[in-house]
Design an enzyme around this catalytic site. Structure first.
Site, PDB file in Angstrom:
ATOM      1  N   ASN A  77       0.829  -1.204   0.000  1.00  0.00           N
ATOM      2  CA  ASN A  77       0.000   0.000   0.000  1.00  0.00           C
ATOM      3  C   ASN A  77       0.875   1.270   0.000  1.00  0.00           C
ATOM      4  O   ASN A  77       2.057   1.208  -0.330  1.00  0.00           O
ATOM      5  CB  ASN A  77      -1.020  -0.030   1.149  1.00  0.00           C
ATOM      6  CG  ASN A  77      -2.362   0.560   0.726  1.00  0.00           C
ATOM      7  OD1 ASN A  77      -2.421   1.651   0.188  1.00  0.00           O
ATOM      8  ND2 ASN A  77      -3.419  -0.190   0.955  1.00  0.00           N
ATOM      9  N   ARG A  78       0.298   2.388   0.415  1.00  0.00           N
ATOM     10  CA  ARG A  78       0.945   3.670   0.154  1.00  0.00           C
ATOM     11  C   ARG A  78       1.665   4.242   1.367  1.00  0.00           C
ATOM     12  O   ARG A  78       1.224   4.059   2.495  1.00  0.00           O
ATOM     13  CB  ARG A  78      -0.108   4.656  -0.345  1.00  0.00           C
ATOM     14  CG  ARG A  78      -0.647   4.198  -1.683  1.00  0.00           C
ATOM     15  CD  ARG A  78      -1.819   5.005  -2.169  1.00  0.00           C
ATOM     16  NE  ARG A  78      -2.175   4.539  -3.514  1.00  0.00           N
ATOM     17  CZ  ARG A  78      -2.966   3.486  -3.763  1.00  0.00           C
ATOM     18  NH1 ARG A  78      -3.494   2.803  -2.778  1.00  0.00           N
ATOM     19  NH2 ARG A  78      -3.215   3.119  -5.005  1.00  0.00           N
ATOM     20  N   HIS A 103       3.276  -0.012  -2.780  1.00  0.00           N
ATOM     21  CA  HIS A 103       3.670  -1.421  -2.870  1.00  0.00           C
ATOM     22  C   HIS A 103       5.189  -1.639  -2.954  1.00  0.00           C
ATOM     23  O   HIS A 103       5.678  -2.419  -3.763  1.00  0.00           O
ATOM     24  CB  HIS A 103       2.982  -2.080  -4.065  1.00  0.00           C
ATOM     25  CG  HIS A 103       1.492  -2.240  -3.890  1.00  0.00           C
ATOM     26  ND1 HIS A 103       0.877  -2.318  -2.668  1.00  0.00           N
ATOM     27  CD2 HIS A 103       0.484  -2.329  -4.809  1.00  0.00           C
ATOM     28  CE1 HIS A 103      -0.434  -2.461  -2.844  1.00  0.00           C
ATOM     29  NE2 HIS A 103      -0.706  -2.462  -4.115  1.00  0.00           N
ATOM     30  N   HIS A 172      -1.327 -10.122  -3.348  1.00  0.00           N
ATOM     31  CA  HIS A 172      -2.177  -9.335  -4.245  1.00  0.00           C
ATOM     32  C   HIS A 172      -2.904 -10.235  -5.246  1.00  0.00           C
ATOM     33  O   HIS A 172      -3.034  -9.890  -6.419  1.00  0.00           O
ATOM     34  CB  HIS A 172      -1.320  -8.277  -4.947  1.00  0.00           C
ATOM     35  CG  HIS A 172      -2.013  -7.006  -5.263  1.00  0.00           C
ATOM     36  ND1 HIS A 172      -2.988  -6.906  -6.229  1.00  0.00           N
ATOM     37  CD2 HIS A 172      -1.889  -5.774  -4.722  1.00  0.00           C
ATOM     38  CE1 HIS A 172      -3.415  -5.659  -6.292  1.00  0.00           C
ATOM     39  NE2 HIS A 172      -2.774  -4.942  -5.382  1.00  0.00           N
ATOM     40  N   TYR A 174      -5.880 -11.798  -7.285  1.00  0.00           N
ATOM     41  CA  TYR A 174      -7.199 -11.343  -7.745  1.00  0.00           C
ATOM     42  C   TYR A 174      -8.091 -12.576  -7.812  1.00  0.00           C
ATOM     43  O   TYR A 174      -7.860 -13.469  -8.623  1.00  0.00           O
ATOM     44  CB  TYR A 174      -7.112 -10.741  -9.147  1.00  0.00           C
ATOM     45  CG  TYR A 174      -6.404  -9.413  -9.259  1.00  0.00           C
ATOM     46  CD1 TYR A 174      -5.042  -9.295  -8.975  1.00  0.00           C
ATOM     47  CD2 TYR A 174      -7.081  -8.275  -9.695  1.00  0.00           C
ATOM     48  CE1 TYR A 174      -4.385  -8.079  -9.101  1.00  0.00           C
ATOM     49  CE2 TYR A 174      -6.428  -7.052  -9.830  1.00  0.00           C
ATOM     50  CZ  TYR A 174      -5.085  -6.970  -9.527  1.00  0.00           C
ATOM     51  OH  TYR A 174      -4.434  -5.768  -9.658  1.00  0.00           O
ATOM     52  N   ASP A 242     -11.613   0.380  -3.448  1.00  0.00           N
ATOM     53  CA  ASP A 242     -10.159   0.346  -3.261  1.00  0.00           C
ATOM     54  C   ASP A 242      -9.919   0.990  -1.898  1.00  0.00           C
ATOM     55  O   ASP A 242      -9.349   2.073  -1.797  1.00  0.00           O
ATOM     56  CB  ASP A 242      -9.454   1.092  -4.399  1.00  0.00           C
ATOM     57  CG  ASP A 242      -7.943   0.863  -4.396  1.00  0.00           C
ATOM     58  OD1 ASP A 242      -7.458   0.082  -3.554  1.00  0.00           O
ATOM     59  OD2 ASP A 242      -7.255   1.480  -5.232  1.00  0.00           O
ATOM     60  N   GLN A 274      -7.283  -4.329   2.710  1.00  0.00           N
ATOM     61  CA  GLN A 274      -7.520  -3.489   1.528  1.00  0.00           C
ATOM     62  C   GLN A 274      -8.310  -4.338   0.543  1.00  0.00           C
ATOM     63  O   GLN A 274      -7.836  -5.373   0.080  1.00  0.00           O
ATOM     64  CB  GLN A 274      -6.191  -3.041   0.897  1.00  0.00           C
ATOM     65  CG  GLN A 274      -6.347  -2.126  -0.312  1.00  0.00           C
ATOM     66  CD  GLN A 274      -6.508  -0.643   0.041  1.00  0.00           C
ATOM     67  OE1 GLN A 274      -6.260  -0.242   1.177  1.00  0.00           O
ATOM     68  NE2 GLN A 274      -6.931   0.177  -0.916  1.00  0.00           N
ATOM     69  N   GLU A 301      -6.537  -7.953   0.388  1.00  0.00           N
ATOM     70  CA  GLU A 301      -5.153  -7.748   0.802  1.00  0.00           C
ATOM     71  C   GLU A 301      -5.097  -7.498   2.304  1.00  0.00           C
ATOM     72  O   GLU A 301      -5.346  -6.387   2.762  1.00  0.00           O
ATOM     73  CB  GLU A 301      -4.550  -6.551   0.069  1.00  0.00           C
ATOM     74  CG  GLU A 301      -4.638  -6.599  -1.432  1.00  0.00           C
ATOM     75  CD  GLU A 301      -4.355  -5.234  -2.065  1.00  0.00           C
ATOM     76  OE1 GLU A 301      -3.419  -4.537  -1.633  1.00  0.00           O
ATOM     77  OE2 GLU A 301      -5.083  -4.841  -2.989  1.00  0.00           O
TER      78      GLU A 301
HETATM   79  C1  GLA Z   1      -3.678  -1.808  -4.605  1.00  0.00           C
HETATM   80  C2  GLA Z   1      -4.026  -0.385  -4.584  1.00  0.00           C
HETATM   81  C3  GLA Z   1      -4.758  -0.005  -5.826  1.00  0.00           C
HETATM   82  C4  GLA Z   1      -3.965  -0.375  -7.061  1.00  0.00           C
HETATM   83  C5  GLA Z   1      -3.602  -1.817  -7.007  1.00  0.00           C
HETATM   84  C6  GLA Z   1      -2.696  -2.200  -8.145  1.00  0.00           C
HETATM   85  O1  GLA Z   1      -4.724  -2.629  -4.316  1.00  0.00           O
HETATM   86  O2  GLA Z   1      -4.773  -0.028  -3.441  1.00  0.00           O
HETATM   87  O3  GLA Z   1      -5.023   1.373  -5.837  1.00  0.00           O
HETATM   88  O4  GLA Z   1      -2.796   0.388  -7.119  1.00  0.00           O
HETATM   89  O5  GLA Z   1      -2.983  -2.138  -5.797  1.00  0.00           O
HETATM   90  O6  GLA Z   1      -3.174  -1.852  -9.382  1.00  0.00           O
END
Ligand code: GLA
Length: 336
Positions: A77-78, A103, A172, A174, A242, A274, A301
């Site tokens: 994350n950020r 990430h 991560h 999907y 998100d 997340q 996540e």
């Molecule tokens: C995370 C982020 C999203 C995006 C994905 C990758 O889940 O929260 O905003 O960047 O990764 O695309």
């Protein structure tokens, strides 16, 4: 038994494909990014359905965005402004999303070749990240063990460092419980073990507040179809969900597809989830002839809250010298 094959090559390094099958579920991993490449589970008729998105080649994992299936680190994350302080010393990280870091930076753990070793029903990926890697302090050793236990894929994360640092690992993957490549997930049903989330400002950076999910499109405290959230949050900065949810009960998440009868439940030692409904997944080729696009998968996540290091009231992502980071996440499957 674990089977190991050469999958491809990146930067002149071999990438291996590891397959585990315990008679209940089958999983494929690649050593690039300690990535889940496939996860096959039985549907209500007993046919095996691959419920995770992935690619056919190592190059696609290296060059495409989206972190499909990858283990993300050092910090998922950020991190706002790509900087933080520990013990009064400021560390400047590599920014890779505007001024922020997402990430783990430009070449995070998702894009590195990990070492691995296998047992009959597990694979342990390990990585050594040198002092200063992407700006982070300390020589960090990290590992992620993926084990098949009955119909559960369990992930055990560990890390330690020779300087006080931060770490926040996640996967991560999907998920699409109607089958990878089957299109959008709007009709799938989600329940979350959360009553609040961490609202964000520009750049999907937490404001530091906690907000209730009740009366918002994010209210999955009771089972709800994803459709309303995906439709009503389309065209917003998150293009669907998100958001980081504050976990308050277990399971953290339950996802269900009426089409296949497959139910996934996610449990974790971590306090944040997340949920990302792939709003930024642009049209692309997936594995086995699949075509992926917006809202074709959902990431669950498990992690520390985003930007936790710059929000002292969030649970801390710091690990001190001599401490070990140890967290786990389980994805369990059954037929409803
Ligand atoms: C995370 C982020 C999203 C995006 C994905 C990758 O889940 O929260 O905003 O960047 O990764 O695309």
């Amino acid at each position: 038994m674990a089977s190991i094959k050469l999958f491809g090559e990146v930067n002149n390094k071999p990438v291996y494909l590891i397959k585990l099958n315990n008679g209940h579920i089958e999983a494929e991993f690649i050593s690039l990014g300690a990535t889940i490449r496939a996860l096959r589970v039985p549907d209500r008729s007993g046919n095996m359905v691959d419920v995770c998105l992935g690619y056919d080649t190592a190059e696609e994992y290296m060059t495409n965005d989206g972190y499909i299936g990858a283990t993300v680190g050092r910090n998922a994350n950020r991190i706002s402004g790509s900087k933080f302080s520990i013990n009064g010393k400021e560390y400047k990280l590599n920014a890779n999303e505007g001024e922020n870091q997402l990430h783990g930076g430009i070449e995070g753990f998702s894009h590195k070749c990990w070492n691995f070793s296998c047992t009959e029903n597990s694979v342990t990926f390990s990585i050594e990240s040198p002092d200063g890697d992407e700006g982070y302090p300390g020589n960090l050793k990290a590992a992620a063990t993926f084990s098949l236990v009955n119909s559960t894929l369990r992930i055990d994360y560990s890390a330690s460092c020779d300087k006080d640092t931060i770490v926040n690992l996640t996967n991560h993957a999907y998920f699409n419980l109607s089958g990878q490549g089957s299109g959008a997930i709007n009709k799938q049903l989600l329940t979350l073990g959360a009553e609040s989330y961490t609202p964000c400002r520009d750049g999907n950076i937490p404001t530091g507040e906690f907000a209730p999910i009740i009366n918002t499109p994010l209210d999955f405290s009771k089972e709800n179809s994803l459709d309303f959230a995906l439709t009503s949050l389309s065209g917003t900065s998150t293009e669907g969900i998100d958001h980081n949810f504050v976990l308050s009960s277990s399971p953290a998440a339950t996802l269900y597809s009426e089409e296949t009868g497959i139910e996934l439940s996610c449990k974790t030692s971590l306090e944040g989830l997340q949920v990302y409904t792939s709003g930024f997944l642009t049209k692309r080729n997936g594995k086995d002839g699949a075509i992926y696009g917006k809202h074709h998968g959902i990431c669950l996540e498990t992690q520390h809250f985003p930007d936790a290091i710059n929000n002292p009231h969030f649970p801390s992502p710091i690990i001190r010298v001599g401490e070990e980071y140890k967290e786990w996440t389980e994805y369990s499957f059954k037929i409803r």
